[in-house]
Structure formats: C-alpha cells, structure tokens
Write a protein that holds these residues in place. Structure first.
Motif, PDB file in Angstrom:
ATOM      1  N   LYS A   1      -9.093   4.836  16.814  1.00 41.18           N
ATOM      2  CA  LYS A   1      -7.721   4.339  16.871  1.00 41.18           C
ATOM      3  C   LYS A   1      -7.335   3.892  18.275  1.00 41.18           C
ATOM      4  O   LYS A   1      -6.667   2.857  18.448  1.00 41.18           O
TER       5      LYS A   1
ATOM      6  N   ASP B   1      -2.001   1.155  12.819  1.00 42.19           N
ATOM      7  CA  ASP B   1      -2.737   2.158  12.035  1.00 42.19           C
ATOM      8  C   ASP B   1      -3.290   1.545  10.758  1.00 42.19           C
ATOM      9  O   ASP B   1      -4.443   1.794  10.379  1.00 42.19           O
ATOM     10  N   ALA B   2      -2.458   0.736  10.079  1.00 42.88           N
ATOM     11  CA  ALA B   2      -2.895   0.106   8.833  1.00 42.88           C
ATOM     12  C   ALA B   2      -4.009  -0.911   9.101  1.00 42.88           C
ATOM     13  O   ALA B   2      -4.969  -1.009   8.335  1.00 42.88           O
TER      14      ALA B   2
ATOM     15  N   ASP C   1       0.815  -1.214   0.000  1.00 47.87           N
ATOM     16  CA  ASP C   1       0.000   0.000   0.000  1.00 47.87           C
ATOM     17  C   ASP C   1       0.854   1.273   0.000  1.00 47.87           C
ATOM     18  O   ASP C   1       0.327   2.379   0.146  1.00 47.87           O
TER      19      ASP C   1
ATOM     20  N   LYS D   1      -7.367   0.922   9.759  1.00 51.21           N
ATOM     21  CA  LYS D   1      -7.675   2.008   8.816  1.00 51.21           C
ATOM     22  C   LYS D   1      -9.115   2.003   8.333  1.00 51.21           C
ATOM     23  O   LYS D   1      -9.781   3.041   8.298  1.00 51.21           O
ATOM     24  N   ASP D   2      -9.635   0.861   7.928  1.00 50.90           N
ATOM     25  CA  ASP D   2     -10.966   0.806   7.320  1.00 50.90           C
ATOM     26  C   ASP D   2     -12.004   0.119   8.214  1.00 50.90           C
ATOM     27  O   ASP D   2     -13.052  -0.311   7.739  1.00 50.90           O
TER      28      ASP D   2
ATOM     29  N   SER E   1       3.159   2.090   2.230  1.00 51.64           N
ATOM     30  CA  SER E   1       3.561   2.530   3.554  1.00 51.64           C
ATOM     31  C   SER E   1       5.027   2.192   3.804  1.00 51.64           C
ATOM     32  O   SER E   1       5.468   1.076   3.588  1.00 51.64           O
TER      33      SER E   1
END
Length: 480
Positions: free
Chosen positions: A244, A234-235, A98, A238-239, A100
């Motif tokens: 968080k 975080d990844a 992705d 994310k969705d 990152s």
C-alpha cells in the motif's frame, strides 16, 4: 399524462430496515452503471430524474412538486450548479459498485498523504528542472473532491451548456417563439436542470474512481494543492499485489509531477481549457433529437426522454477548424501525460520495485478510458483519452537522453516550442533536429531594433560620408 410529471421522482433514501432493505434494493446499491445513469430502468440508478425525485407516492408528492418548482424557477446560468452539487453528493453517499462508502479522512491517513507528497517532491528534484509546485498536500474524501473540483467543471462545461440552452429555446416553430416567452424561459430552466442532473451524476461517479486532483490530465483542484483520495487509492491497489505504501507513493509522484508542470508553465492551464472550449465551439446540437426529447416531456412514458438523451445530442462539426481543435487538444493531453509518465518513471524506477507494474497499470487505465472519458464524451461529445501517451512518453525520454533534463523541460517555455502531432510520428526527427541558437537570434533581433531607431527622414552621416568618398574618386587636387 403520466403519474410522474416529466418522469421525476424523489431521491432514493437509505432503507430504514437495515440490511433487509439494502438486500431488496441492492440493484441500485452501487450507483449508476454509466456516468449519467441514463438507461431503460425505472430505478434511481437508471433514471437521472428519478435519481433526484425517486418514485412518487402520496407522501412524496408535495416534496416532488416543491423540488420541481425550484427547478423551473431557476434563473441562473446555463447549468444549475446547485443541483449538480446536490446530485453529486447524493451519488457519492450511495457508494460505489463494490459497496465502498465515502468516509471522512482520519489524521493517520492525512499524515501518510503529506509524507508521501513530501518524499515524492524530493525524488522529483532529480528528475526535472521544474521546482515543486505544491505548497500544501491534502487528503480528500470523495465529497471533498466534489466540492473542490466544481469550479473547474463549471469552466469546462458552461460553454457547451450555453449552446444547448440556446438550442432549447429554438426548437419551437419560429411563429410561436414571439408569444412563447414564458415557455422558452421554462425550457431554459429545464435545460439548466438537465445539465445539472447529468453533471451531478457524472461527477458523483467520477469521485468514486479518481485518486487525485489531476487524474484526467487537467488541473481540477485549486492551484498549489497536491490532493490524494486515500479511500480510492486503497481500492485502486487492492488486487495489484503491491504494498500500500508503494502504491500511495507512486500516485503521489504523479500528482506532484502534474503540480510542478501546471505551477511553472503559466500558459498550460489556459492552453488546455482553451482547447476544450475551442473544440466545444465546433459542436453542433442535434435539434431533431432535442425536439424529440422535449416532445416526450408530457407523454405517458417518461423513460423515452432519457433514451433520447442517451443517444446523444452533440455532433462535432466535420470542418478543418474542428479537426485542428481536436488535434490540438489530443496532442496537448498526450504531451502532459507523456511528460508526467516519463518523469515519474525516472524518479521511481531506481527506488520502487513495483515501478514498472504500476506504470503499466496506469497506462492501461488511461488508454482504455474510464469515467472521465465517459463524462466528457457525454457532456460535449469529447473523449479525453490520451491515445498517444506511449508515443509522447518515448519522445520525452529520448529528449532527456539527447538534451538532458534542462533541455527537455525548456521546451515548456512556450507552446510553439512543443512537439506537434507530426513530431509524435517522427520522435527521432524532432529529438535530433538542429536547435535554434537563441543567443544568435537575440543578437539578430537587437541589430534589427538598432536599425529601426536610426533617423528615417534623410541619409545618415554614414551614408553621407560614403557618398563623399565616391564623389572624390578620380578627381585631382583642383577638384577636376
């Protein structure tokens, strides 16, 4: 003879012309599509040897042969771990699919991880009788995860690599082996390099996915360190549509629960690693595929070597012993993951609104298999998927209802007390099975020990007295 000896090349570098160069090379931007990067392409991402050397050109030729010389002169163990670490760090530096990129962990992220683990341990105090197992909480970058977990990978992979190294020395005809000492040595060096390449690629990709040190159900990090990777957390979240802080806290609960189990069940780590090694001992190397692979080392198409390796050289022995070893490992992993799942759910359910959603997401993530499963499947033909995670989780939850937290966690005192694979088929039968009264058992053992301590070279005083009483029966005062 190909221009690329053995299909090796120089490591891909960051383009010097900025975004334009990245756009041209974006096919390799995210690293390999599978854990070892084997495939039919010619780029570094699809060719594990090219991932190290890149595409040869006159300017790179000297450096390529220098690294090739280092590879062939390796005289260490079955895996070239220096090379593995180098490749893993290069893979991490390339970033994930992705886009990152790895980055150092800042003070704010470290503080957030420390606070999440502290709070997680507080919540777990009411969900398990096992005390905290984490003396420190750390936030790792992906590169730091690679460094910290290498000792565990070495312990897991070396036994299998030993078998492959011996097999590589045995692919020559028997009559040639006596006079081919240098060649056999070179082949073993190549075997160490080959495993180093594969493991480096695998660990590098895995570093871009894991969220802690216990993601695959095995303790990969140092004892007593609860570790989380903020970038990957975080990844992961994310969705999900979950705050968080909640994602971090839920993952901290899982990490802290694993730490408690491995810290306070002293036999568990060796039990799991021993199960992996026991399974590995039953793996045979497909020498026919290995001979084909070695035979392609100097042909004009170096990709054939990678294609041969991609097909896999490891086959589990279809023996009762191997089936027992596999069942032992699968059950142990399911019990660990099921216990963590049940305990974390009990701690999180009353406090986190997203507990159910996060639990299901992580269950699916483990059930469908990720990089960890691919890593082991390619390295030793073994899938670390806890296929019976849900069954184990239900059993632990039922045990909590029936016997309480102490009764449930007390089963970890010895491996023979744990549920078996058949118990996962009939959890109610195990939960409501009459428990041994260990106090009565201790009393029986004490009595047996006392009897062993009595003199064995003649009748005891008690026996003499009994005999005398019997002899006196029916006699009058005169002894008649």
């Amino acid at each position: 003879m190909s221009d690329n000896p053995f299909g090796f090349g120089l490591p891909p570098e960051e383009p010097e012309n900025g975004d334009e160069g990245k756009e041209k090379g974006k096919g390799n931007q995210g690293g390999p599509a599978n854990p070892f990067g084997f495939g039919g392409g010619t780029g570094g991402a699809d060719n594990p040897f090219a991932a190290m050397f890149g595409s040869l050109n006159p300017n790179d030729l000297g450096a390529a042969f220098q690294q090739l010389g280092q590879m062939l002169s390796y005289e260490g163990g079955p895996v070239n771990w220096d090379m593995a670490k180098q490749i893993a760090r290069q893979t991490v530096a390339q970033g994930t699919a992705d886009g990152s990129k790895d980055a150092s962990v800042g003070p704010a992220e470290r503080a957030a991880v420390e606070e999440a683990v502290r709070l997680a341990d507080l919540w777990l105090d009411g969900a398990t009788s096992l005390p905290s197992g984490a003396s420190t909480a750390v936030a790792w970058s992906r590169a730091e995860w690679v460094e910290a977990t290498q000792p565990a990978w070495k312990e897991l992979v070396d036994p299998v690599a030993e078998r492959v190294g011996a097999a590589m020395g045995g692919v020559l005809p028997e009559e040639m082996q006596a006079m081919a000492g240098p060649l056999i040595g070179m082949m073993r060096s190549m075997g160490g390099a080959m495993f180093g390449q594969q493991i480096g690629q695998a660990v590098g990709v895995l570093a871009g996915e894991v969220v802690g040190s216990t993601d695959i159900g095995l303790p990969l990090g140092p004892a007593g360190k609860a570790a989380l990777l903020p970038l990957n957390i975080d990844a992961f979240g994310k969705d999900l549509g979950v705050p968080k802080d909640e994602v971090r806290l839920y993952l901290a609960l899982r990490e802290a629960a694993h730490q408690r189990l491995f810290a306070h069940v002293p036999w568990l780590r060796s039990h799991l690693f021993g199960a992996v090694e026991g399974y590995a001992r039953g793996i045979k190397v497909d020498t026919a595929k290995l001979e084909d692979a070695v035979g392609q080392l100097d042909v004009s198409n170096p990709e054939q070597l990678q294609e041969a390796l991609q097909q896999g050289m490891f086959q589990p022995e279809d023996t009762p012993e191997q089936k027992v070893a596999l069942a032992r490992l699968e059950t142990a992993l399911a019990l660990v993951e099921g216990w963590v799942d049940a305990v974390v759910h009990e701690a999180a359910k009353p406090r986190l609104t997203s507990a159910d959603a996060l639990r299901e997401t992580l269950r699916r993530r483990r059930a469908t298999g990720g990089p960890a499963e691919q890593t082991f499947a390619t390295l030793i033909g073994l899938q670390l998927r806890p296929r019976r995670l849900r069954d184990a989780s239900r059993l632990w939850a039922s045990l909590t209802d029936a016997r309480g937290v102490d009764g449930r966690d007390g089963l970890w005192e010895h491996p023979d007390m744990l549920p078996t694979a058949s118990d996962l088929d009939d959890p109610d039968g195990f939960v409501h099975r009459e428990q041994l009264d260990f106090s009565e058992l201790d009393k029986m053992l004490g009595e047996a020990a006392s009897r062993r301590d009595e003199p064995q070279d003649g009748p005891s005083a008690k026996d003499d007295a009994a005999k005398g009483d019997k002899d006196d029966e029916g006699k009058d005062d005169n002894g008649k």
